[in-house]
Design an enzyme around this catalytic site. Structure first.
Site, PDB file in Angstrom:
ATOM      1  N   HIS A  16       0.844  -1.198   0.000  1.00 31.91           N
ATOM      2  CA  HIS A  16       0.000   0.000   0.000  1.00 31.91           C
ATOM      3  C   HIS A  16       0.882   1.252   0.000  1.00 31.91           C
ATOM      4  O   HIS A  16       2.120   1.167  -0.050  1.00 31.91           O
ATOM      5  CB  HIS A  16      -0.974  -0.019   1.185  1.00 31.91           C
ATOM      6  CG  HIS A  16      -0.325  -0.188   2.520  1.00 31.91           C
ATOM      7  ND1 HIS A  16       0.567   0.723   3.038  1.00 31.91           N
ATOM      8  CD2 HIS A  16      -0.441  -1.176   3.460  1.00 31.91           C
ATOM      9  CE1 HIS A  16       0.966   0.318   4.224  1.00 31.91           C
ATOM     10  NE2 HIS A  16       0.383  -0.837   4.507  1.00 31.91           N
ATOM     11  N   HIS A  19       3.972   1.499   2.326  1.00 27.15           N
ATOM     12  CA  HIS A  19       5.192   0.811   1.887  1.00 27.15           C
ATOM     13  C   HIS A  19       5.885   1.631   0.791  1.00 27.15           C
ATOM     14  O   HIS A  19       7.111   1.746   0.756  1.00 27.15           O
ATOM     15  CB  HIS A  19       4.867  -0.576   1.318  1.00 27.15           C
ATOM     16  CG  HIS A  19       4.147  -1.470   2.280  1.00 27.15           C
ATOM     17  ND1 HIS A  19       2.900  -1.989   2.020  1.00 27.15           N
ATOM     18  CD2 HIS A  19       4.490  -1.926   3.501  1.00 27.15           C
ATOM     19  CE1 HIS A  19       2.512  -2.733   3.044  1.00 27.15           C
ATOM     20  NE2 HIS A  19       3.456  -2.710   3.959  1.00 27.15           N
ATOM     21  N   CYS A 124       1.570 -10.202  20.182  1.00 24.74           N
ATOM     22  CA  CYS A 124       0.748  -9.695  19.070  1.00 24.74           C
ATOM     23  C   CYS A 124       1.294 -10.348  17.809  1.00 24.74           C
ATOM     24  O   CYS A 124       2.446 -10.109  17.434  1.00 24.74           O
ATOM     25  CB  CYS A 124       0.816  -8.178  18.949  1.00 24.74           C
ATOM     26  SG  CYS A 124       0.073  -7.616  17.391  1.00 24.74           S
ATOM     27  N   CYS A 127       2.349  -7.831  15.011  1.00 26.32           N
ATOM     28  CA  CYS A 127       3.678  -7.201  15.198  1.00 26.32           C
ATOM     29  C   CYS A 127       4.761  -8.269  15.254  1.00 26.32           C
ATOM     30  O   CYS A 127       5.939  -7.929  15.156  1.00 26.32           O
ATOM     31  CB  CYS A 127       3.785  -6.472  16.531  1.00 26.32           C
ATOM     32  SG  CYS A 127       2.840  -4.981  16.700  1.00 26.32           S
ATOM     33  N   CYS A 137      -2.984  -4.822  21.473  1.00 25.22           N
ATOM     34  CA  CYS A 137      -1.769  -4.263  20.866  1.00 25.22           C
ATOM     35  C   CYS A 137      -1.974  -2.767  20.604  1.00 25.22           C
ATOM     36  O   CYS A 137      -2.982  -2.388  19.988  1.00 25.22           O
ATOM     37  CB  CYS A 137      -1.477  -5.001  19.557  1.00 25.22           C
ATOM     38  SG  CYS A 137      -0.301  -4.114  18.539  1.00 25.22           S
ATOM     39  N   HIS A 140      -1.974  -2.431  16.520  1.00 27.47           N
ATOM     40  CA  HIS A 140      -3.029  -3.077  15.724  1.00 27.47           C
ATOM     41  C   HIS A 140      -4.384  -3.110  16.421  1.00 27.47           C
ATOM     42  O   HIS A 140      -5.379  -3.520  15.829  1.00 27.47           O
ATOM     43  CB  HIS A 140      -2.586  -4.501  15.336  1.00 27.47           C
ATOM     44  CG  HIS A 140      -1.373  -4.495  14.457  1.00 27.47           C
ATOM     45  ND1 HIS A 140      -0.104  -4.650  14.953  1.00 27.47           N
ATOM     46  CD2 HIS A 140      -1.256  -4.293  13.127  1.00 27.47           C
ATOM     47  CE1 HIS A 140       0.754  -4.565  13.957  1.00 27.47           C
ATOM     48  NE2 HIS A 140       0.091  -4.341  12.844  1.00 27.47           N
ATOM     49  N   LYS A 287      -3.018   5.675  10.832  1.00 25.88           N
ATOM     50  CA  LYS A 287      -1.908   5.097  10.076  1.00 25.88           C
ATOM     51  C   LYS A 287      -2.451   4.287   8.887  1.00 25.88           C
ATOM     52  O   LYS A 287      -3.384   3.491   9.069  1.00 25.88           O
ATOM     53  CB  LYS A 287      -1.098   4.172  10.988  1.00 25.88           C
ATOM     54  CG  LYS A 287       0.088   3.566  10.279  1.00 25.88           C
ATOM     55  CD  LYS A 287       0.802   2.518  11.101  1.00 25.88           C
ATOM     56  CE  LYS A 287       1.973   1.976  10.310  1.00 25.88           C
ATOM     57  NZ  LYS A 287       2.199   0.571  10.424  1.00 25.88           N
ATOM     58  N   LYS A 290      -2.815  -2.241   6.506  1.00 25.76           N
ATOM     59  CA  LYS A 290      -3.684  -3.304   6.001  1.00 25.76           C
ATOM     60  C   LYS A 290      -4.797  -3.600   7.011  1.00 25.76           C
ATOM     61  O   LYS A 290      -5.913  -3.955   6.630  1.00 25.76           O
ATOM     62  CB  LYS A 290      -2.809  -4.546   5.794  1.00 25.76           C
ATOM     63  CG  LYS A 290      -3.493  -5.704   5.148  1.00 25.76           C
ATOM     64  CD  LYS A 290      -2.489  -6.763   4.741  1.00 25.76           C
ATOM     65  CE  LYS A 290      -1.710  -7.376   5.883  1.00 25.76           C
ATOM     66  NZ  LYS A 290      -2.423  -8.229   6.805  1.00 25.76           N
TER      67      LYS A 290
END
Ligand code: MSP
Length: 497
Positions: A16, A19, A124, A127, A137, A140, A287, A290
Protein backbone atom coordinates in the site's frame (compact mmCIF):
# COMPACT_ATOMS: atom_id res chain seq x y z
CA UNK A 1 30.20 3.19 -1.35
CA UNK A 2 26.75 3.54 0.23
CA UNK A 3 24.53 0.57 1.03
CA UNK A 4 20.90 1.63 1.43
CA UNK A 5 18.04 -0.56 2.63
CA UNK A 6 14.28 -0.33 3.01
CA UNK A 7 12.52 -2.57 5.52
CA UNK A 8 11.79 -6.08 4.29
CA UNK A 9 8.01 -5.83 3.93
CA UNK A 10 5.66 -8.53 5.19
CA UNK A 11 4.39 -10.64 2.30
CA UNK A 12 1.05 -10.96 4.08
CA UNK A 13 -0.98 -8.53 2.00
CA UNK A 14 -0.81 -6.25 -0.99
CA UNK A 15 1.61 -3.33 -0.88
CA UNK A 16 0.00 0.00 0.00
CA UNK A 17 0.96 3.66 -0.01
CA UNK A 18 2.74 3.35 3.37
CA UNK A 19 5.19 0.81 1.89
CA UNK A 20 5.62 2.96 -1.22
CA UNK A 21 6.48 5.91 1.04
CA UNK A 22 9.61 4.40 2.62
CA UNK A 23 10.70 2.84 -0.67
CA UNK A 24 10.35 6.04 -2.71
CA UNK A 25 12.26 7.98 -0.08
CA UNK A 26 15.11 5.44 -0.10
CA UNK A 27 15.16 5.42 -3.90
CA UNK A 28 15.31 9.21 -4.02
CA UNK A 29 18.21 9.21 -1.56
CA UNK A 30 19.95 6.60 -3.69
CA UNK A 31 19.52 8.65 -6.86
CA UNK A 32 21.04 11.68 -5.17
CA UNK A 33 24.24 9.85 -4.26
CA UNK A 34 24.39 8.30 -7.72
CA UNK A 35 24.16 11.80 -9.09
CA UNK A 36 27.23 12.64 -7.00
CA UNK A 37 28.99 9.70 -8.62
CA UNK A 38 29.07 7.40 -5.59
CA UNK A 39 28.74 3.65 -5.86
CA UNK A 40 25.34 2.90 -4.31
CA UNK A 41 23.41 -0.30 -3.65
CA UNK A 42 19.72 -0.33 -2.72
CA UNK A 43 18.22 -3.41 -1.12
CA UNK A 44 14.55 -4.11 -0.57
CA UNK A 45 12.64 -7.35 -0.17
CA UNK A 46 9.91 -9.32 1.52
CA UNK A 47 9.62 -10.86 4.97
CA UNK A 48 7.93 -14.20 4.43
CA UNK A 49 8.28 -16.32 7.56
CA UNK A 50 6.41 -16.25 10.86
CA UNK A 51 3.02 -16.93 12.33
CA UNK A 52 1.32 -13.92 10.82
CA UNK A 53 2.01 -15.08 7.26
CA UNK A 54 1.30 -18.72 8.05
CA UNK A 55 -2.08 -17.81 9.56
CA UNK A 56 -3.07 -15.44 6.78
CA UNK A 57 -2.35 -18.07 4.11
CA UNK A 58 -4.24 -20.72 6.12
CA UNK A 59 -7.25 -18.39 6.58
CA UNK A 60 -7.37 -17.90 2.83
CA UNK A 61 -7.00 -21.62 2.17
CA UNK A 62 -3.88 -21.10 0.04
CA UNK A 63 -0.66 -23.14 0.46
CA UNK A 64 1.80 -20.82 2.17
CA UNK A 65 4.53 -21.13 -0.50
CA UNK A 66 2.07 -20.14 -3.20
CA UNK A 67 0.71 -17.28 -1.09
CA UNK A 68 4.09 -15.69 -0.38
CA UNK A 69 5.33 -16.10 -3.95
CA UNK A 70 2.34 -14.13 -5.16
CA UNK A 71 2.61 -11.40 -2.52
CA UNK A 72 6.34 -11.00 -3.00
CA UNK A 73 5.78 -10.65 -6.76
CA UNK A 74 3.19 -7.91 -6.04
CA UNK A 75 5.87 -5.87 -4.29
CA UNK A 76 8.33 -6.32 -7.15
CA UNK A 77 5.63 -5.30 -9.64
CA UNK A 78 4.85 -2.16 -7.65
CA UNK A 79 8.52 -1.17 -7.54
CA UNK A 80 8.65 -1.57 -11.32
CA UNK A 81 5.50 0.55 -11.68
CA UNK A 82 6.99 3.24 -9.46
CA UNK A 83 10.38 3.20 -11.20
CA UNK A 84 12.25 2.14 -8.06
CA UNK A 85 15.85 1.37 -8.98
CA UNK A 86 16.62 -1.32 -6.43
CA UNK A 87 19.72 -3.45 -6.97
CA UNK A 88 18.94 -6.30 -4.58
CA UNK A 89 15.65 -7.94 -3.67
CA UNK A 90 15.77 -10.34 -0.74
CA UNK A 91 13.21 -12.93 0.22
CA UNK A 92 13.61 -14.53 3.63
CA UNK A 93 12.73 -17.90 2.07
CA UNK A 94 15.76 -17.83 -0.24
CA UNK A 95 17.99 -20.84 0.61
CA UNK A 96 21.01 -18.53 0.45
CA UNK A 97 19.47 -16.26 3.07
CA UNK A 98 18.58 -19.19 5.33
CA UNK A 99 22.18 -20.33 5.20
CA UNK A 100 23.48 -16.91 6.25
CA UNK A 101 20.94 -16.69 9.10
CA UNK A 102 22.15 -20.04 10.43
CA UNK A 103 25.77 -18.84 10.26
CA UNK A 104 24.76 -15.66 12.03
CA UNK A 105 23.03 -17.65 14.81
CA UNK A 106 26.12 -19.78 15.22
CA UNK A 107 28.20 -16.67 15.77
CA UNK A 108 25.86 -15.57 18.59
CA UNK A 109 26.01 -19.06 20.07
CA UNK A 110 29.80 -19.22 19.82
CA UNK A 111 29.91 -15.94 21.71
CA UNK A 112 27.89 -17.51 24.56
CA UNK A 113 24.88 -15.25 24.01
CA UNK A 114 22.23 -17.91 23.30
CA UNK A 115 20.68 -20.07 26.04
CA UNK A 116 17.50 -22.22 26.31
CA UNK A 117 14.56 -21.27 28.55
CA UNK A 118 10.80 -20.84 28.60
CA UNK A 119 8.84 -17.81 27.56
CA UNK A 120 5.50 -16.79 28.94
CA UNK A 121 3.97 -13.58 27.72
CA UNK A 122 1.43 -11.61 25.75
CA UNK A 123 2.01 -11.73 22.02
CA UNK A 124 0.75 -9.70 19.07
CA UNK A 125 0.93 -11.89 15.98
CA UNK A 126 0.58 -8.86 13.66
CA UNK A 127 3.68 -7.20 15.20
CA UNK A 128 5.34 -10.59 15.78
CA UNK A 129 6.29 -9.16 19.17
CA UNK A 130 5.77 -9.89 22.87
CA UNK A 131 4.34 -7.19 25.13
CA UNK A 132 4.82 -7.05 28.87
CA UNK A 133 1.43 -5.55 29.74
CA UNK A 134 -1.94 -4.49 28.31
CA UNK A 135 -4.96 -6.28 26.83
CA UNK A 136 -4.56 -5.18 23.26
CA UNK A 137 -1.77 -4.26 20.87
CA UNK A 138 -1.22 -0.48 20.83
CA UNK A 139 -0.54 -0.54 17.08
CA UNK A 140 -3.03 -3.08 15.72
CA UNK A 141 -5.64 -2.66 18.48
CA UNK A 142 -6.22 -6.43 18.49
CA UNK A 143 -6.34 -8.52 21.70
CA UNK A 144 -2.93 -9.82 22.81
CA UNK A 145 -2.61 -13.60 22.96
CA UNK A 146 -1.08 -15.37 25.93
CA UNK A 147 1.73 -17.70 24.85
CA UNK A 148 3.93 -20.06 26.86
CA UNK A 149 6.62 -21.83 24.92
CA UNK A 150 10.11 -23.19 25.11
CA UNK A 151 12.46 -20.70 23.62
CA UNK A 152 16.08 -19.82 23.13
CA UNK A 153 17.06 -16.45 24.53
CA UNK A 154 19.61 -13.91 23.40
CA UNK A 155 21.53 -12.11 26.18
CA UNK A 156 20.31 -8.68 25.13
CA UNK A 157 20.87 -7.38 28.66
CA UNK A 158 24.64 -7.77 28.20
CA UNK A 159 24.60 -5.15 25.47
CA UNK A 160 22.62 -2.42 27.22
CA UNK A 161 25.66 -0.32 28.16
CA UNK A 162 27.42 -0.91 24.85
CA UNK A 163 24.34 0.33 23.04
CA UNK A 164 24.11 3.48 25.15
CA UNK A 165 27.82 4.15 24.62
CA UNK A 166 27.53 3.62 20.88
CA UNK A 167 24.54 5.93 20.49
CA UNK A 168 26.13 8.62 22.63
CA UNK A 169 29.42 8.43 20.75
CA UNK A 170 27.69 8.60 17.35
CA UNK A 171 25.20 11.47 17.33
CA UNK A 172 24.27 10.75 13.69
CA UNK A 173 23.58 7.05 14.17
CA UNK A 174 19.84 7.66 14.61
CA UNK A 175 18.25 10.51 12.64
CA UNK A 176 16.22 12.53 13.57
CA UNK A 177 17.25 13.63 17.02
CA UNK A 178 13.80 12.99 18.62
CA UNK A 179 14.09 9.30 17.72
CA UNK A 180 17.63 9.15 19.04
CA UNK A 181 16.44 10.59 22.33
CA UNK A 182 13.55 8.14 22.40
CA UNK A 183 15.94 5.19 22.07
CA UNK A 184 18.32 6.58 24.68
CA UNK A 185 15.54 7.07 27.20
CA UNK A 186 14.24 3.55 26.46
CA UNK A 187 17.71 2.18 27.15
CA UNK A 188 18.30 4.26 30.26
CA UNK A 189 14.90 3.88 31.89
CA UNK A 190 14.79 0.11 32.38
CA UNK A 191 16.89 -3.00 32.60
CA UNK A 192 16.73 -4.79 29.25
CA UNK A 193 15.27 -8.29 29.39
CA UNK A 194 16.91 -10.97 27.33
CA UNK A 195 15.22 -11.49 23.98
CA UNK A 196 13.27 -14.61 23.06
CA UNK A 197 14.76 -15.59 19.70
CA UNK A 198 13.09 -18.86 18.75
CA UNK A 199 9.57 -20.27 18.47
CA UNK A 200 8.12 -23.74 18.84
CA UNK A 201 4.53 -22.63 18.18
CA UNK A 202 5.16 -22.50 14.43
CA UNK A 203 7.45 -24.32 12.06
CA UNK A 204 7.25 -21.65 9.36
CA UNK A 205 10.75 -20.25 9.69
CA UNK A 206 14.45 -21.06 9.63
CA UNK A 207 15.21 -24.08 11.89
CA UNK A 208 17.58 -23.35 14.76
CA UNK A 209 20.94 -25.05 14.09
CA UNK A 210 21.10 -28.19 16.23
CA UNK A 211 17.44 -28.07 17.34
CA UNK A 212 14.95 -28.23 14.45
CA UNK A 213 11.99 -28.21 16.90
CA UNK A 214 12.60 -24.49 17.06
CA UNK A 215 12.48 -21.94 14.30
CA UNK A 216 14.22 -18.62 14.64
CA UNK A 217 12.23 -15.60 15.74
CA UNK A 218 11.04 -13.94 12.56
CA UNK A 219 12.66 -10.60 13.42
CA UNK A 220 16.15 -12.14 13.76
CA UNK A 221 15.56 -13.87 10.44
CA UNK A 222 14.34 -10.64 8.78
CA UNK A 223 17.07 -8.35 10.10
CA UNK A 224 19.76 -10.66 8.77
CA UNK A 225 18.46 -10.12 5.20
CA UNK A 226 20.33 -6.81 5.33
CA UNK A 227 23.52 -8.86 5.50
CA UNK A 228 22.55 -11.88 3.43
CA UNK A 229 21.42 -9.57 0.60
CA UNK A 230 25.07 -8.68 0.13
CA UNK A 231 26.23 -12.32 -0.12
CA UNK A 232 27.96 -14.83 2.13
CA UNK A 233 29.43 -13.52 5.41
CA UNK A 234 32.79 -12.86 3.76
CA UNK A 235 35.30 -10.05 4.27
CA UNK A 236 33.99 -8.44 1.06
CA UNK A 237 30.38 -8.51 2.32
CA UNK A 238 31.41 -7.05 5.65
CA UNK A 239 33.30 -4.27 3.94
CA UNK A 240 30.14 -3.25 2.03
CA UNK A 241 28.08 -3.69 5.17
CA UNK A 242 30.13 -1.00 6.95
CA UNK A 243 28.41 1.56 4.72
CA UNK A 244 24.85 0.57 5.60
CA UNK A 245 22.06 3.15 5.80
CA UNK A 246 18.65 1.85 6.89
CA UNK A 247 15.41 3.64 6.07
CA UNK A 248 12.66 2.59 8.47
CA UNK A 249 9.31 3.71 9.86
CA UNK A 250 9.06 4.73 13.51
CA UNK A 251 7.08 1.54 14.27
CA UNK A 252 10.19 -0.60 13.93
CA UNK A 253 12.67 1.67 15.68
CA UNK A 254 13.47 -0.53 18.71
CA UNK A 255 14.11 -3.55 16.48
CA UNK A 256 16.62 -1.55 14.45
CA UNK A 257 18.16 0.66 17.12
CA UNK A 258 18.37 -1.84 19.98
CA UNK A 259 17.97 -5.50 18.98
CA UNK A 260 19.77 -5.32 15.64
CA UNK A 261 22.93 -3.51 16.82
CA UNK A 262 23.09 -5.79 19.88
CA UNK A 263 22.85 -8.90 17.68
CA UNK A 264 25.53 -7.50 15.38
CA UNK A 265 27.83 -6.69 18.29
CA UNK A 266 27.44 -10.23 19.55
CA UNK A 267 28.17 -11.62 16.07
CA UNK A 268 31.34 -9.51 15.94
CA UNK A 269 30.04 -7.39 13.07
CA UNK A 270 29.86 -3.60 12.62
CA UNK A 271 26.61 -1.87 13.52
CA UNK A 272 24.77 0.07 10.77
CA UNK A 273 26.14 3.47 9.90
CA UNK A 274 22.76 5.28 9.96
CA UNK A 275 19.12 4.78 10.79
CA UNK A 276 16.80 7.24 9.06
CA UNK A 277 13.51 7.04 10.89
CA UNK A 278 10.40 8.36 9.22
CA UNK A 279 6.98 9.06 10.62
CA UNK A 280 3.84 7.43 9.29
CA UNK A 281 1.70 8.26 6.37
CA UNK A 282 -1.76 8.70 7.81
CA UNK A 283 -5.26 9.35 6.51
CA UNK A 284 -7.26 11.65 8.72
CA UNK A 285 -4.75 10.89 11.45
CA UNK A 286 -5.00 7.07 11.13
CA UNK A 287 -1.91 5.10 10.08
CA UNK A 288 -2.25 3.64 6.58
CA UNK A 289 -2.31 -0.03 7.33
CA UNK A 290 -3.68 -3.30 6.00
CA UNK A 291 -5.50 -3.81 9.31
CA UNK A 292 -7.49 -0.58 8.71
CA UNK A 293 -8.94 -1.16 5.20
CA UNK A 294 -10.49 2.32 4.93
CA UNK A 295 -6.96 3.78 4.86
CA UNK A 296 -5.76 1.76 1.89
CA UNK A 297 -4.68 3.69 -1.20
CA UNK A 298 -3.27 1.82 -4.19
CA UNK A 299 0.03 3.53 -5.08
CA UNK A 300 0.17 2.21 -8.66
CA UNK A 301 -3.33 3.50 -9.40
CA UNK A 302 -2.52 6.85 -7.88
CA UNK A 303 0.65 7.07 -9.98
CA UNK A 304 -1.30 6.53 -13.20
CA UNK A 305 -3.21 9.70 -12.34
CA UNK A 306 -0.54 12.02 -10.85
CA UNK A 307 2.46 10.41 -12.58
CA UNK A 308 5.23 8.45 -10.89
CA UNK A 309 7.15 11.69 -10.44
CA UNK A 310 4.10 13.42 -9.00
CA UNK A 311 3.71 10.74 -6.34
CA UNK A 312 7.44 10.61 -5.58
CA UNK A 313 7.70 14.37 -5.33
CA UNK A 314 4.61 14.74 -3.17
CA UNK A 315 5.79 12.17 -0.65
CA UNK A 316 9.34 13.53 -0.55
CA UNK A 317 8.35 17.18 -0.11
CA UNK A 318 5.86 16.26 2.59
CA UNK A 319 8.18 14.51 5.01
CA UNK A 320 8.53 16.65 8.08
CA UNK A 321 11.55 14.95 9.58
CA UNK A 322 10.32 12.22 11.84
CA UNK A 323 6.72 13.40 11.88
CA UNK A 324 3.62 11.86 10.35
CA UNK A 325 2.34 13.06 7.00
CA UNK A 326 -1.41 13.15 6.65
CA UNK A 327 -2.28 12.19 3.10
CA UNK A 328 -5.19 13.73 1.21
CA UNK A 329 -5.92 13.65 -2.51
CA UNK A 330 -6.92 17.31 -2.59
CA UNK A 331 -3.78 18.52 -0.80
CA UNK A 332 -1.66 16.40 -3.12
CA UNK A 333 -3.33 17.87 -6.22
CA UNK A 334 -2.94 21.42 -5.06
CA UNK A 335 0.77 20.92 -4.23
CA UNK A 336 1.47 19.24 -7.57
CA UNK A 337 -0.41 21.90 -9.54
CA UNK A 338 1.40 24.69 -7.84
CA UNK A 339 4.95 23.24 -7.72
CA UNK A 340 5.11 21.05 -10.81
CA UNK A 341 2.53 22.40 -13.30
CA UNK A 342 2.56 26.14 -12.54
CA UNK A 343 6.09 26.66 -11.33
CA UNK A 344 8.55 24.18 -12.89
CA UNK A 345 6.44 22.98 -15.82
CA UNK A 346 5.49 26.47 -17.04
CA UNK A 347 9.02 27.69 -16.62
CA UNK A 348 10.43 25.10 -19.01
CA UNK A 349 7.65 25.58 -21.57
CA UNK A 350 7.97 29.34 -21.51
CA UNK A 351 11.74 29.47 -21.95
CA UNK A 352 11.85 26.75 -24.59
CA UNK A 353 9.13 28.49 -26.59
CA UNK A 354 10.87 31.85 -26.30
CA UNK A 355 14.25 30.61 -27.53
CA UNK A 356 12.61 28.53 -30.22
CA UNK A 357 10.58 31.46 -31.58
CA UNK A 358 13.16 34.22 -31.31
CA UNK A 359 16.32 32.37 -32.30
CA UNK A 360 15.04 29.32 -34.19
CA UNK A 361 16.05 27.19 -31.20
CA UNK A 362 19.76 27.99 -31.10
CA UNK A 363 22.01 30.70 -29.68
CA UNK A 364 25.77 30.90 -30.23
CA UNK A 365 27.62 32.36 -27.32
CA UNK A 366 30.37 34.83 -26.81
CA UNK A 367 31.36 35.18 -23.18
CA UNK A 368 28.12 36.46 -21.62
CA UNK A 369 28.10 39.69 -19.61
CA UNK A 370 26.27 39.34 -16.30
CA UNK A 371 24.47 42.32 -14.77
CA UNK A 372 23.40 42.57 -11.13
CA UNK A 373 20.16 40.66 -11.65
CA UNK A 374 22.06 37.83 -13.31
CA UNK A 375 24.65 37.73 -10.54
CA UNK A 376 21.89 37.63 -7.91
CA UNK A 377 20.29 34.68 -9.69
CA UNK A 378 23.61 32.83 -9.77
CA UNK A 379 24.25 33.52 -6.08
CA UNK A 380 20.79 32.17 -5.30
CA UNK A 381 21.60 29.06 -7.32
CA UNK A 382 24.79 28.53 -5.28
CA UNK A 383 22.94 28.85 -1.97
CA UNK A 384 20.24 26.37 -2.99
CA UNK A 385 22.88 23.96 -4.32
CA UNK A 386 24.72 23.95 -0.99
CA UNK A 387 21.54 23.68 1.03
CA UNK A 388 20.26 20.82 -1.10
CA UNK A 389 23.44 18.84 -0.64
CA UNK A 390 23.56 19.53 3.08
CA UNK A 391 19.92 18.49 3.54
CA UNK A 392 20.48 15.20 1.75
CA UNK A 393 23.19 14.19 4.21
CA UNK A 394 20.45 13.84 6.83
CA UNK A 395 17.98 12.53 4.24
CA UNK A 396 15.86 15.62 4.84
CA UNK A 397 14.05 15.30 1.54
CA UNK A 398 11.47 17.96 2.31
CA UNK A 399 14.17 20.56 2.77
CA UNK A 400 16.17 19.28 -0.20
CA UNK A 401 13.22 19.26 -2.60
CA UNK A 402 12.31 22.77 -1.41
CA UNK A 403 15.63 23.92 -2.91
CA UNK A 404 14.45 22.78 -6.34
CA UNK A 405 11.23 24.78 -6.03
CA UNK A 406 12.99 27.82 -4.59
CA UNK A 407 15.45 27.87 -7.47
CA UNK A 408 12.68 27.50 -10.06
CA UNK A 409 10.77 30.35 -8.38
CA UNK A 410 13.87 32.53 -8.46
CA UNK A 411 14.34 31.90 -12.20
CA UNK A 412 10.68 32.80 -12.70
CA UNK A 413 11.15 36.00 -10.68
CA UNK A 414 14.21 36.88 -12.75
CA UNK A 415 12.24 36.42 -15.98
CA UNK A 416 9.37 38.52 -14.62
CA UNK A 417 11.76 41.30 -13.69
CA UNK A 418 14.03 41.31 -16.74
CA UNK A 419 11.34 40.47 -19.32
CA UNK A 420 13.70 39.27 -22.07
CA UNK A 421 10.83 39.36 -24.57
CA UNK A 422 10.82 43.17 -24.19
CA UNK A 423 14.59 43.70 -24.48
CA UNK A 424 15.46 45.47 -27.73
CA UNK A 425 19.23 45.01 -27.71
CA UNK A 426 19.85 41.66 -29.32
CA UNK A 427 23.11 41.01 -27.51
CA UNK A 428 21.61 41.73 -24.09
CA UNK A 429 18.61 39.55 -24.86
CA UNK A 430 20.83 36.67 -25.95
CA UNK A 431 22.86 36.91 -22.74
CA UNK A 432 19.72 36.84 -20.70
CA UNK A 433 18.27 33.81 -22.47
CA UNK A 434 21.58 31.99 -22.31
CA UNK A 435 21.72 32.54 -18.59
CA UNK A 436 18.19 31.23 -18.17
CA UNK A 437 18.98 28.18 -20.29
CA UNK A 438 22.04 27.50 -18.15
CA UNK A 439 20.02 27.87 -14.97
CA UNK A 440 17.40 25.48 -16.30
CA UNK A 441 20.16 23.02 -17.07
CA UNK A 442 21.29 23.28 -13.42
CA UNK A 443 17.69 23.03 -12.26
CA UNK A 444 17.39 19.64 -14.00
CA UNK A 445 20.42 18.46 -12.01
CA UNK A 446 18.90 19.64 -8.73
CA UNK A 447 15.62 17.96 -9.58
CA UNK A 448 16.96 14.64 -10.92
CA UNK A 449 16.50 12.55 -7.71
CA UNK A 450 12.96 13.86 -7.13
CA UNK A 451 11.58 14.16 -10.65
CA UNK A 452 13.56 11.80 -12.88
CA UNK A 453 10.96 11.53 -15.61
CA UNK A 454 10.22 15.27 -15.81
CA UNK A 455 13.93 15.94 -15.85
CA UNK A 456 14.52 13.67 -18.80
CA UNK A 457 11.71 15.39 -20.76
CA UNK A 458 13.04 18.82 -19.82
CA UNK A 459 16.59 17.92 -20.83
CA UNK A 460 15.29 16.78 -24.17
CA UNK A 461 13.69 20.20 -24.63
CA UNK A 462 16.96 21.91 -23.66
CA UNK A 463 18.92 19.62 -26.04
CA UNK A 464 21.05 18.33 -23.16
CA UNK A 465 22.47 14.86 -22.73
CA UNK A 466 20.23 12.38 -20.94
CA UNK A 467 22.82 11.47 -18.30
CA UNK A 468 22.80 13.86 -15.35
CA UNK A 469 25.73 14.46 -13.01
CA UNK A 470 26.28 16.85 -10.10
CA UNK A 471 29.67 17.72 -11.60
CA UNK A 472 27.89 19.29 -14.57
CA UNK A 473 26.49 22.09 -12.41
CA UNK A 474 27.76 25.32 -13.95
CA UNK A 475 29.46 23.36 -16.69
CA UNK A 476 27.73 25.16 -19.54
CA UNK A 477 28.32 24.76 -23.23
CA UNK A 478 29.06 27.62 -25.61
CA UNK A 479 26.06 27.05 -27.76
CA UNK A 480 22.57 26.51 -26.40
CA UNK A 481 19.70 24.89 -28.24
CA UNK A 482 16.09 23.97 -27.58
CA UNK A 483 13.53 21.80 -29.27
CA UNK A 484 9.78 22.11 -28.69
CA UNK A 485 8.35 19.53 -26.28
CA UNK A 486 4.94 18.77 -24.80
CA UNK A 487 4.25 20.36 -21.39
CA UNK A 488 6.25 18.33 -18.88
CA UNK A 489 3.54 18.37 -16.19
CA UNK A 490 -0.14 19.01 -16.89
CA UNK A 491 -2.47 20.55 -14.33
CA UNK A 492 -4.54 17.99 -12.45
CA UNK A 493 -8.24 18.14 -11.70
CA UNK A 494 -9.82 16.56 -8.66
CA UNK A 495 -12.70 15.26 -10.81
CA UNK A 496 -10.32 13.12 -12.89
CA UNK A 497 -9.33 11.14 -9.82
N1 MSP B 1 8.74 -7.10 8.16
C1 MSP B 1 8.93 -6.03 9.06
C2 MSP B 1 10.22 -5.29 8.78
C3 MSP B 1 11.45 -6.13 8.86
S1 MSP B 1 12.86 -5.21 8.43
C4 MSP B 1 14.12 -6.21 8.77
C5 MSP B 1 7.78 -5.05 8.91
N2 MSP B 1 7.15 -5.06 7.73
S2 MSP B 1 5.92 -4.09 7.33
O1 MSP B 1 5.41 -4.59 6.08
O2 MSP B 1 5.01 -3.96 8.41
O3 MSP B 1 6.59 -2.75 6.94
C6 MSP B 1 7.08 -1.89 7.87
C7 MSP B 1 7.58 -0.62 7.22
O4 MSP B 1 6.76 -0.19 6.13
C8 MSP B 1 7.51 0.52 8.20
O5 MSP B 1 8.57 0.55 9.10
C9 MSP B 1 7.54 1.69 7.27
O6 MSP B 1 8.84 1.91 6.81
C10 MSP B 1 6.66 1.20 6.11
N3 MSP B 1 5.27 1.55 6.35
C11 MSP B 1 4.20 0.74 6.44
N4 MSP B 1 3.09 1.49 6.66
C12 MSP B 1 3.42 2.78 6.70
C13 MSP B 1 2.73 3.98 6.84
N5 MSP B 1 1.43 4.03 6.99
N6 MSP B 1 3.45 5.10 6.81
C14 MSP B 1 4.81 5.11 6.63
N7 MSP B 1 5.48 4.01 6.50
C15 MSP B 1 4.83 2.84 6.53
O7 MSP B 1 7.55 -4.31 9.84
Amino acid sequence: MRYITTPIYYASGSPHLGHAYTTLIADCYKRFYELLGEEVLLLTGTDEHGQKIERTAADMGIPVAEFIAEKSADFRQLWRDLDIRYDLFSRTVDPHHEKVVRQFWQRLEANGDIYPGEYKGLYCVDCEQYFTSGDSCPIHRKPLEEFTEESYFFRLGNYQNHLIEHIEAHPDFIIPEERRNEVLSFLKSQKLNDLSVSRTSTDWGVPVPGNPDHVMYVWVDALVTYLSGLGELSAETIEKWRHSHHFIGKDILIFHAVYWPALLMSAGLPVPRRLFVNGWLTIEGRKISKSDPSTIVDPAKLATFVGVDGLRYYLCQGIRTGQDLDFSHSRMISTLNSDLANNIGNLFSRVITLIDKQYAGRIEIKKPAYDDDALRLLAHRDRQRDLLRESMVRANLAKASRCVIEFASEINRYLQKVEPWRIDDDEVRRDCLKLVHHCLSDLTIFAAPFLPDLVSQAREGLCLEKAVSWDDLGNWSDCISVRPIKPIYKRLNMVDL
